[in-house]
Design an enzyme around this catalytic site. Structure first.
Site, short mmCIF file in Angstrom:
data_model
loop_
_atom_site.label_atom_id
_atom_site.label_comp_id
_atom_site.label_asym_id
_atom_site.label_seq_id
_atom_site.Cartn_x
_atom_site.Cartn_y
_atom_site.Cartn_z
N GLU A 57 -9.35 -10.73 -7.26
CA GLU A 57 -8.53 -9.52 -7.19
C GLU A 57 -7.46 -9.62 -8.03
OE1 GLU A 57 -7.30 -9.60 -2.89
OE2 GLU A 57 -9.51 -9.07 -2.40
N ASN A 66 -1.47 0.24 7.34
CA ASN A 66 -0.93 -1.04 7.65
C ASN A 66 -0.29 -1.74 6.62
OD1 ASN A 66 -2.98 -1.66 6.23
ND2 ASN A 66 -4.49 -2.78 7.74
N TYR A 105 -12.45 -2.71 -2.76
CA TYR A 105 -12.95 -2.76 -1.04
C TYR A 105 -14.43 -2.56 -1.04
CZ TYR A 105 -8.31 -2.35 0.87
OH TYR A 105 -6.72 -2.38 1.17
N HIS A 118 -1.85 -5.15 1.62
CA HIS A 118 -3.43 -5.89 1.37
C HIS A 118 -2.83 -7.43 1.12
CE1 HIS A 118 -7.11 -7.30 0.02
NE2 HIS A 118 -6.38 -7.73 -1.13
N LYS A 122 0.79 -1.28 0.09
CA LYS A 122 0.21 0.12 -0.04
C LYS A 122 0.88 1.19 0.01
CE LYS A 122 -4.10 -2.06 2.48
NZ LYS A 122 -4.69 -1.82 3.78
P1 IDP Z 1 -7.17 -6.70 6.16
O1 IDP Z 1 -6.63 -5.67 5.23
O2 IDP Z 1 -6.61 -7.25 7.30
O3 IDP Z 1 -8.02 -7.88 5.20
P2 IDP Z 1 -9.89 -5.50 6.46
O4 IDP Z 1 -10.98 -5.48 7.47
O5 IDP Z 1 -10.54 -6.11 5.08
O6 IDP Z 1 -8.64 -5.77 6.81
O7 IDP Z 1 -9.88 -3.83 6.09
C1 IDP Z 1 -9.30 -3.48 4.86
C2 IDP Z 1 -8.60 -2.20 5.04
O8 IDP Z 1 -9.30 -1.07 5.81
C3 IDP Z 1 -7.52 -2.42 6.37
O9 IDP Z 1 -6.44 -3.13 5.87
C4 IDP Z 1 -7.23 -1.18 6.98
O10 IDP Z 1 -6.25 -0.23 6.04
C5 IDP Z 1 -8.46 -0.73 6.87
N1 IDP Z 1 -9.43 -0.80 7.85
C6 IDP Z 1 -9.96 -1.70 8.45
N2 IDP Z 1 -10.69 -1.50 9.42
C7 IDP Z 1 -10.55 -0.31 9.85
C8 IDP Z 1 -10.79 0.52 10.96
O11 IDP Z 1 -11.63 0.33 12.06
N3 IDP Z 1 -10.30 1.83 10.90
C9 IDP Z 1 -9.65 2.48 9.93
N4 IDP Z 1 -9.36 1.61 8.95
C10 IDP Z 1 -9.79 0.06 8.83
MG MG Z 2 -9.58 -7.66 3.85
#
Ligand code: IDP
Ligand code: MG
Length: 156
Positions: free
Chosen positions: A126, A112, A49, A115, A9
């Protein structure tokens, strides 16, 4: 053999973690079958997303994803989808275990770094979103028979 989609990312590129993160997957023994740097468009981010549409973090997530270039990578290996998810660590940098990519390099609950597809069906979708057929390369990796035991016929 399974394939999964990895996105380094915008924060991974800006923080110069591209080499380190790719090294982890190379060292593990996965095969890179597609890789490119690109800017994700807003429509692509919304599609990628889509399952999070309506959630409070959706709009900031789209903004984050489109804010700066990313590196998209297709990697191949036995059970690669699950293993990549384990190597990434928990979603929030603040919660991810040390030893994982997010656990070692991230503290934010949004930024983070990485992905990874979460299931075979999302991996297929994807990879299709980010790569054309010609961009996915089918080639023999020279150490394959040392990464896996193939001496009995199966890939073990
Ligand atoms: P993942 O990336 O571990 O699969 P997902 O739940 O699919 O997690 O969420 C997609 C992305 O959205 C996350 O990687 C993060 O960047 C962002 N995200 C997820 N939950 C939150 C939140 O509660 N607050 C802010 N950003 C979030
Ligand atoms: Mg995810």
């Amino acid at each position: 053999m399974e394939k999964t989609l990895i996105i380094l990312k915008p924060d991974a590129i800006q923080r110069r973690f591209v080499g380190k993160i790719i090294s982890r997957f190379e060292e593990k023994g996965f095969q890179i079958v597609g890789m490119k740097m690109m800017l994700i468009s807003e429509s692509m981010a919304r599609k990628h997303y889509a399952s999070h549409e309506g959630k409070a973090f959706f709009e900031p997530l789209v903004k984050y994803t489109t804010s700066s270039p990313v590196v998209v990578i297709a990697v191949q290996g036995k059970n690669v989808i699950e293993m990549v998810r384990k190597m990434m660590g928990a979603t929030f940098g603040s919660k991810a275990e040390p030893g994982t990519i997010r656990g070692d390099y991230a503290v934010s609950n949004r930024f983070n770094l990485i992905h990874g597809s979460d299931s075979p069906s999302s991996a297929e979708k994807e990879i299709d979103t980010f790569f054309t057929r010609e961009e996915l390369l089918d080639y023999q990796q020279i150490d394959f028979s040392w990464v896996y035991d193939v001496s009995e016929g199966d890939v073990v």
